[in-house]
Design a protein around this motif. Structure first.
Motif, PDB file in Angstrom:
ATOM      1  N   ARG A 140     -13.094  35.492  19.839  1.00  0.00           N
ATOM      2  CA  ARG A 140     -11.793  35.185  19.252  1.00  0.00           C
ATOM      3  C   ARG A 140     -11.934  34.829  17.784  1.00  0.00           C
ATOM      4  O   ARG A 140     -12.875  34.150  17.377  1.00  0.00           O
ATOM      5  CB  ARG A 140     -11.155  34.025  20.011  1.00  0.00           C
ATOM      6  CG  ARG A 140      -9.783  33.601  19.481  1.00  0.00           C
ATOM      7  CD  ARG A 140      -9.117  32.628  20.419  1.00  0.00           C
ATOM      8  NE  ARG A 140      -9.963  31.468  20.670  1.00  0.00           N
ATOM      9  CZ  ARG A 140      -9.764  30.604  21.652  1.00  0.00           C
ATOM     10  NH1 ARG A 140      -8.764  30.794  22.504  1.00  0.00           N
ATOM     11  NH2 ARG A 140     -10.557  29.565  21.800  1.00  0.00           N
ATOM     12  N   LYS A 145      -7.975  38.368  19.477  1.00  0.00           N
ATOM     13  CA  LYS A 145      -9.037  38.168  20.459  1.00  0.00           C
ATOM     14  C   LYS A 145      -9.443  39.531  21.003  1.00  0.00           C
ATOM     15  O   LYS A 145      -8.576  40.357  21.327  1.00  0.00           O
ATOM     16  CB  LYS A 145      -8.570  37.267  21.604  1.00  0.00           C
ATOM     17  CG  LYS A 145      -9.671  36.845  22.560  1.00  0.00           C
ATOM     18  CD  LYS A 145      -9.164  35.805  23.554  1.00  0.00           C
ATOM     19  CE  LYS A 145     -10.289  35.309  24.467  1.00  0.00           C
ATOM     20  NZ  LYS A 145      -9.813  34.271  25.403  1.00  0.00           N
ATOM     21  N   HIS A 147     -11.450  41.768  23.855  1.00  0.00           N
ATOM     22  CA  HIS A 147     -11.897  41.722  25.241  1.00  0.00           C
ATOM     23  C   HIS A 147     -12.653  43.008  25.560  1.00  0.00           C
ATOM     24  O   HIS A 147     -12.239  44.097  25.145  1.00  0.00           O
ATOM     25  CB  HIS A 147     -10.709  41.592  26.198  1.00  0.00           C
ATOM     26  CG  HIS A 147      -9.723  40.536  25.798  1.00  0.00           C
ATOM     27  ND1 HIS A 147      -9.677  39.298  26.386  1.00  0.00           N
ATOM     28  CD2 HIS A 147      -8.740  40.548  24.848  1.00  0.00           C
ATOM     29  CE1 HIS A 147      -8.711  38.582  25.833  1.00  0.00           C
ATOM     30  NE2 HIS A 147      -8.127  39.321  24.901  1.00  0.00           N
ATOM     31  N   ALA A 165      -4.652  34.414  23.947  1.00  0.00           N
ATOM     32  CA  ALA A 165      -4.634  35.044  25.268  1.00  0.00           C
ATOM     33  C   ALA A 165      -5.827  34.611  26.115  1.00  0.00           C
ATOM     34  O   ALA A 165      -6.904  34.323  25.596  1.00  0.00           O
ATOM     35  CB  ALA A 165      -4.636  36.559  25.122  1.00  0.00           C
ATOM     36  N   GLU A 166      -5.609  34.561  27.421  1.00  0.00           N
ATOM     37  CA  GLU A 166      -6.714  34.351  28.347  1.00  0.00           C
ATOM     38  C   GLU A 166      -7.521  35.648  28.463  1.00  0.00           C
ATOM     39  O   GLU A 166      -7.162  36.660  27.882  1.00  0.00           O
ATOM     40  CB  GLU A 166      -6.171  33.933  29.724  1.00  0.00           C
ATOM     41  CG  GLU A 166      -5.370  32.649  29.724  1.00  0.00           C
ATOM     42  CD  GLU A 166      -6.226  31.435  29.394  1.00  0.00           C
ATOM     43  OE1 GLU A 166      -7.448  31.480  29.679  1.00  0.00           O
ATOM     44  OE2 GLU A 166      -5.685  30.460  28.843  1.00  0.00           O
ATOM     45  N   SER A 167      -8.588  35.607  29.217  1.00  0.00           N
ATOM     46  CA  SER A 167      -9.426  36.793  29.376  1.00  0.00           C
ATOM     47  C   SER A 167      -8.628  37.940  29.995  1.00  0.00           C
ATOM     48  O   SER A 167      -7.900  37.759  30.978  1.00  0.00           O
ATOM     49  CB  SER A 167     -10.635  36.467  30.261  1.00  0.00           C
ATOM     50  OG  SER A 167     -11.387  37.640  30.512  1.00  0.00           O
TER      51      SER A 167
END
Length: 219
Positions: A140, A145, A147, A165-167
């Protein structure tokens, strides 16, 4: 949460697919010969892509036919040039001369190389610092971010989102086990690792778009 873009790289480190959603700073079109045909119409160097025999293909649709897995019927992919408008890099507002979408100033082929270079460097660093069993899954910055999901066959699925954001590895895995296996791996008319064409076709792109837009994390 905002999902910005998706890149897919093959086992030869080549970007074979690109798609974006909430991206306001798009890259410039790739230089001629900088990316494979049928990666994305919005970043292709020209609206027409020709093969060595002189046949012209759309940058949006696949140069190959698509096999519909649920019926077993071979469906030809139509030329989408007359149906799908190209994505502008600078979109003018109807009430203002100032552009709504701006360019990053970087050609897409250079951007794709930088994204892959970051992934490769960070993955190697993680392995050296944490051991061979440790996996690099995301990182991040203050602006975004990144992934990553890598399949056992070496294909890398990379998604950019907002930094909070989450994963999103589960989304990338859904893309792999869903549209990718359905319209690419299990399609006998698609030659994997051809090094000549990307993997874009209208069914594959539309399926990914439906999957991403249907997620609860998609605004």
């Amino acid at each position: 949460m905002t999902i910005h873009s998706l890149y897919i790289y093959d086992r030869h480190c080549i970007c074979v697919y690109y798609q974006d959603w909430h991206r306001t700073r798009r890259p410039k079109p790739a230089a001629e010969g900088g990316i494979l045909p049928a990666v994305s119409q919005s970043v292709s160097p020209s609206p027409h892509l020709a093969n060595s025999s002189g046949a012209v293909y759309s940058g949006f649709g696949s140069p190959r036919n698509t096999l519909s897995s649920n019926t077993g019927v071979v469906v030809a992919v139509n030329d989408m040039l007359s149906q799908a408008p190209s994505t502008p890099l600078l979109l003018q507002s109807p009430t203002s001369p100032s552009p709504v979408l701006t360019s990053t100033g970087l050609a897409f082929d250079e951007e794709a190389k930088l994204v892959y270079g970051v992934i490769l460097s960070l993955r190697n660093m993680v392995k050296k610092l944490s051991g061979r069993d440790e996996q690099f899954v995301n990182y991040r910055t203050s602006a975004y971010k990144l992934h990553v999901y890598e399949s056992v066959s070496g294909y890398k699925f990379v998604m950019l989102s907002d930094p909070g954001a989450e994963s999103l590895r589960f989304i990338l895995r859904q893309i792999y086990v869903g549209p990718f296996l359905e319209y690419v791996v299990r399609n006998p008319l698609v030659q994997m690792d051809s090094r000549e064409y990307g993997i874009d076709n209208e069914y594959f792109r539309a399926s990914i778009d439906r999957l991403v837009r249907g997620l609860s994390v998609f605004p």
